[in-house]
Structure formats: structure tokens, C-alpha cells
Design a protein around this motif. Structure first.
Motif, short mmCIF file in Angstrom:
data_model
loop_
_atom_site.label_atom_id
_atom_site.label_comp_id
_atom_site.label_asym_id
_atom_site.label_seq_id
_atom_site.Cartn_x
_atom_site.Cartn_y
_atom_site.Cartn_z
N GLY A 150 -0.53 0.89 -5.00
CA GLY A 150 0.58 0.10 -4.47
C GLY A 150 1.20 -0.76 -5.55
N LEU A 169 -3.78 4.91 0.62
CA LEU A 169 -5.08 4.35 0.96
C LEU A 169 -5.95 5.47 1.52
CD1 LEU A 169 -6.93 1.88 1.16
CD2 LEU A 169 -6.01 1.47 3.45
N HIS A 186 -6.77 2.89 -3.55
CA HIS A 186 -5.67 2.05 -3.07
C HIS A 186 -4.64 1.97 -4.19
CE1 HIS A 186 -4.08 -2.30 -2.15
NE2 HIS A 186 -3.15 -1.37 -1.98
N VAL A 192 0.87 -1.18 0.00
CA VAL A 192 0.00 0.00 0.00
C VAL A 192 0.90 1.23 0.00
CG1 VAL A 192 -1.73 1.32 1.27
CG2 VAL A 192 -1.81 -1.19 1.30
#
Length: 255
Positions: A164, A75, A162, A72
Motif C-alpha cells: 500500500g 492483503l 501487505h 491497502v
């Protein structure tokens, strides 16, 4: 002798008058002291985690139900239009849109002002920004576009983000970008609770588990979709991720 008698009577009257005034004052002060507040602030504290572990940004160390290892780097999500339900079925509605950001400790709480005393058995909240605010263009506070959660006035806000990386089935590291939005994604979540307000500020702790968002009822496999921007081809994904949100929040405790 008569003069002495009248002098004594006068002194007695004065003493009784002072005593009565003192007693009345004391009673008034006592009543003021015992007055209890009929409401208090309630702060919702969002504990964002992955499988009950704190989220460490930028490290590929988490594994979802589909066995994808991922990280992550960002977020964020909006919580709007909160409704508190008492044990007598009455409700308190709070019209708000608050940005939760895992990277910012100051943006993981929602303070609800002047909540009436009582026992509360449910919190209903919505993920996203309601239609009335979603297409009005530039706004202030948590809806300010400076938070990088706004597409255009037509498309509206990013409800959930999100970003990542993940390791695919061949061992390659790839980017991960889930940006949920559009009016269809505005999702109501009902969280059973058990806490009371008694005139004193209360903290209510809620859990959000990112792994649960990718688990039930729709298991998300990043190998088959690692970039969703809520475009026209993402309609099925929007439905699935919205359904999963319902199971990703829970009540922890209150204090």
C-alpha cells in the motif's frame, strides 16, 4: 358351516399378517428418519478489517497506533495446520494451507470437512506455510505461484503480504511493502471459541484486525521501516510482527 368357519379364520390370518408387515416397515422407516449425523462441515469465515471497519482497497484512510495514515492495495496471508479443541480437551487436526486474499471474496473462507459433533473451545491455526511445504518448489491449489506469494524454492513462500502507501511525518506519500516469510516466521495462534457441531453445517466467524497487527506488543511506526522483505536485515522485524499476529485474531460468533 364348517367351510364358513375356516374361511373366516383364513381371512383373519391374512389380515394379521399384513398388519404385522406394515408395522415392521413403519418402524424401520422411522428408525432411518431419526438417524442423526455424527459430523458436519465447519466453515471458518475470515472477517478482515481495520479497527472494526471493512477494508477499502487503494484509499489512504486508515490510521495505525503510531498515527501513520496508510492504505491497502494488497492483503494476503496463508493459514495452515488448523487444530480444533473440544471441551473435553480432545483435538481434531486438519492439515491444510489456505490462501486468504482480501481482494477476492472467494478466498476469505476455509471449509473443514466432517468435523465430529461436540462443543469446541479453541481454534489453533498457523500463519504461513509449514517447512514440509515451504521449500518443495512448484505446487498446486492455493500454493500455486500464480498467486504471487512465492519467492524461490530456497526462500519459500510469502506468508503474509501487505502492500500500500502511507503518509510520512513530513507529509510525503511513500510506498508500503511488508512481505513476511522464512521458516522462522511460521506462527501459531490460539483463538478461544465457543461453538457446537451437531450434525448440521456450521459457519464460524473469525476477525483479523490489521491495525492490531501493528500495535501490540510491538508498535510499528512506518516512518522507521516501510519496506520489509524478510531478508537478513529483517530478523528483528520478523520476530516482532510474528509476536503481534498472536493478538490480531479473535472469535466473533458461530451460526
Amino acid at each position: 358351516m364348517r367351510k364358513i368357519f375356516f374361511l373366516l379364520i383364513s381371512c383373519l390370518v391374512i389380515l394379521l399378517s399384513v398388519a404385522c408387515k406394515k408395522k415392521k416397515t413403519t418402524t424401520t422407516n422411522s428408525n432411518n428418519t431419526n438417524t442423526e449425523a455424527t459430523s458436519a462441515n465447519v466453515t471458518l469465515k475470515l472477517n478482515n478489517n481495520i479497527a472494526n471497519s471493512a477494508i477499502n482497497l487503494g484509499i489512504i484512510k486508515y490510521t495505525n497506533l503510531a498515527a501513520n495514515q496508510y492504505s491497502v492495495t494488497a492483503l494476503k496471508y496463508y493459514v495452515s495446520d488448523i487444530v480444533l479443541t473440544k471441551n473435553d480437551a480432545s483435538t481434531i487436526s486438519i492439515n491444510t494451507s489456505t490462501l486468504i486474499d482480501v481482494a477476492d471474496a472467494s478466498k476469505q473462507n476455509i471449509t473443514l470437512s466432517n468435523i465430529p459433533n461436540g462443543t469446541y473451545t479453541n481454534i489453533k491455526l498457523h500463519i504461513g506455510v509449514p517447512n514440509s511445504k515451504n521449500h518443495t518448489g512448484l505446487q498446486e491449489g492455493d500454493l500455486d505461484p500464480m498467486y504471487s506469494m512465492f519467492w524461490t524454492w530456497n526462500t519459500g513462500y510469502i506468508f503474509f503480504k501487505h502492500d500500500g502507501q502511507f503518509i510520512d511525518s513530513l507529509g510525503a506519500t511513500k510506498g508500503l511493502s511488508f512481505h513476511l516469510g522464512t521458516d522462522a516466521a511460521y506462527t501459531a495462534i490460539s483463538i478461544p471459541t465457543n461453538f457446537s457441531v451437531n450434525g448440521i453445517a456450521k459457519n464460524v466467524f473469525l476477525n483479523f484486525d490489521l491495525n492490531k497487527l501493528y500495535a501490540s506488543p510491538n508498535k510499528m511506526n512506518f516512518d522507521f521501516g516501510n519496506n520489509h522483505q524478510s531478508g537478513t536485515t529483517d530478523s528483528a522485524w520478523i520476530v516482532q510482527i510474528s509476536q503481534n499476529f498472536i493478538h490480531s485474531f479473535s472469535f466473533d460468533h458461530a451460526e
